[in-house]
Design a protein around this motif. Structure first.
Motif, mmCIF file in Angstrom:
data_model
loop_
_atom_site.group_PDB
_atom_site.id
_atom_site.type_symbol
_atom_site.label_atom_id
_atom_site.label_comp_id
_atom_site.label_asym_id
_atom_site.label_seq_id
_atom_site.Cartn_x
_atom_site.Cartn_y
_atom_site.Cartn_z
ATOM 1 N N ALA A 88 0.847 -1.201 0.000
ATOM 2 C CA ALA A 88 0.000 0.000 0.000
ATOM 3 C C ALA A 88 0.878 1.245 0.000
ATOM 4 C CB ALA A 88 -0.901 -0.004 1.231
ATOM 5 N N ASP A 89 0.466 2.221 -0.753
ATOM 6 C CA ASP A 89 1.194 3.486 -0.840
ATOM 7 C C ASP A 89 0.797 4.340 0.359
ATOM 8 O OD1 ASP A 89 2.400 5.876 -1.478
ATOM 9 O OD2 ASP A 89 1.807 5.813 -3.589
ATOM 10 N N GLU A 90 1.707 4.532 1.286
ATOM 11 C CA GLU A 90 1.417 5.276 2.512
ATOM 12 C C GLU A 90 1.150 6.755 2.250
ATOM 13 O OE1 GLU A 90 4.919 4.211 4.801
ATOM 14 O OE2 GLU A 90 3.658 2.904 6.016
ATOM 15 N N ASP A 91 1.601 7.265 1.102
ATOM 16 C CA ASP A 91 1.419 8.680 0.794
ATOM 17 C C ASP A 91 0.047 8.969 0.174
ATOM 18 O OD1 ASP A 91 3.990 9.177 1.715
ATOM 19 O OD2 ASP A 91 4.872 8.843 -0.265
ATOM 20 N N VAL A 92 -0.698 7.924 -0.164
ATOM 21 C CA VAL A 92 -2.019 8.108 -0.745
ATOM 22 C C VAL A 92 -3.035 8.166 0.395
ATOM 23 C CG1 VAL A 92 -3.786 7.033 -2.200
ATOM 24 C CG2 VAL A 92 -1.381 6.907 -2.868
ATOM 25 N N ALA B 231 -12.299 4.898 0.343
ATOM 26 C CA ALA B 231 -13.106 3.682 0.283
ATOM 27 C C ALA B 231 -13.140 3.094 -1.123
ATOM 28 C CB ALA B 231 -14.525 3.977 0.760
ATOM 29 N N LEU B 232 -12.667 3.855 -2.115
ATOM 30 C CA LEU B 232 -12.686 3.392 -3.497
ATOM 31 C C LEU B 232 -11.272 3.135 -3.997
ATOM 32 C CD1 LEU B 232 -14.227 2.831 -6.146
ATOM 33 C CD2 LEU B 232 -14.010 5.283 -6.656
ATOM 34 N N SER B 233 -11.037 1.938 -4.499
ATOM 35 C CA SER B 233 -9.751 1.577 -5.085
ATOM 36 C C SER B 233 -9.930 1.443 -6.590
ATOM 37 C CB SER B 233 -9.273 0.247 -4.483
ATOM 38 O OG SER B 233 -8.141 -0.234 -5.153
ATOM 39 N N MET C 274 -8.202 1.580 5.193
ATOM 40 C CA MET C 274 -9.559 1.451 5.705
ATOM 41 C C MET C 274 -9.626 0.747 7.057
ATOM 42 S SD MET C 274 -11.730 2.903 3.639
ATOM 43 C CE MET C 274 -10.524 4.201 3.786
ATOM 44 N N GLY C 275 -8.525 0.161 7.492
ATOM 45 C CA GLY C 275 -8.529 -0.528 8.777
ATOM 46 C C GLY C 275 -9.248 -1.863 8.747
ATOM 47 N N SER C 276 -9.555 -2.366 7.573
ATOM 48 C CA SER C 276 -10.232 -3.650 7.450
ATOM 49 C C SER C 276 -9.240 -4.780 7.695
ATOM 50 C CB SER C 276 -10.829 -3.798 6.047
ATOM 51 O OG SER C 276 -11.363 -5.091 5.868
ATOM 52 N N ARG C 277 -9.710 -5.845 8.285
ATOM 53 C CA ARG C 277 -8.837 -7.003 8.476
ATOM 54 C C ARG C 277 -8.865 -7.916 7.257
ATOM 55 N NH1 ARG C 277 -11.885 -10.970 12.795
ATOM 56 N NH2 ARG C 277 -12.934 -12.110 11.163
#
Length: 192
Positions: A73-77, A81-83, A108-111
């Protein structure tokens, strides 16, 4: 000779491993012990002198408490909720040539993570048993081609539309015995 794009990507992987290791306060030796990957190999990855295979990178990510999707995942983005497909991160395994696309929206913090994979004909990748992964499960949902999944001692032959549920703590292997690429989704539940 490695092209500039591959070299830059290897450098970003190395920087990310080093950054995550530092954030968790781990030495190279501690990460090597946790992951089962040699200290020398981790050092080579961090210096972008080596491209990790999928199995190797998965072991390092697990030891760092990250999924592969979170790793890429790009931490700067900013979280969204939309990819969009155009912005989804891609990674090609240097050993098997399989292409991995991170589908889940970042931040999103989803597992749960969703990944799309294009697995070349004849490709095979094996993951050893990992006690730390016992809390994680995944579904492998095949869209095109064929796939043989060995989970523990059990061999499963998947055809388009089939979905296999598995515990990630067990040893498992992906194999494409077909003459065309297998395309499938992995739906990973981190379990915490």
């Amino acid at each position: 000779m490695m092209d500039d794009a591959s070299r830059n990507f290897d450098r970003s992987i190395g920087d990310r491993v080093r950054s995550l290791r530092a954030r968790r306060g781990l030495t190279l030796t501690e990460l090597a012990q946790r992951s089962g990957v040699s200290r020398a190999m981790i050092s080579r990855i961090e210096r972008a002198d080596a491209s990790p295979t999928a199995a190797l990178l998965a072991r390092i990510c697990e030891a760092l408490g990250e999924t592969l999707s979170a790793f890429f995942a790009d931490e700067d983005v900013p979280a969204s909720a939309l990819s969009r497909r155009a912005g989804q991160r891609l990674w090609r395994d240097p050993h098997t040539g399989y292409l991995r696309r991170s589908i889940s929206p970042a931040g999103m913090g989803s597992r749960v993570d969703v990944v799309e994979v294009e697995f070349p004909p004849g490709a095979r990748v094996a993951f050893p048993p990992r006690g730390e992964s016992k809390v994680m499960t995944q579904h492998v949902w095949l869209f095109e081609g064929e796939l043989q999944m060995t989970v523990g001692e059990m061999l499963h032959r998947l055809l388009p539309g089939d979905c296999l549920f598995m515990d990630l703590g067990d040893a498992f292997e992906f194999h494409n015995p077909g003459k065309t690429a297998a395309r499938y989704a992995v739906i990973l539940d981190q379990g915490h």
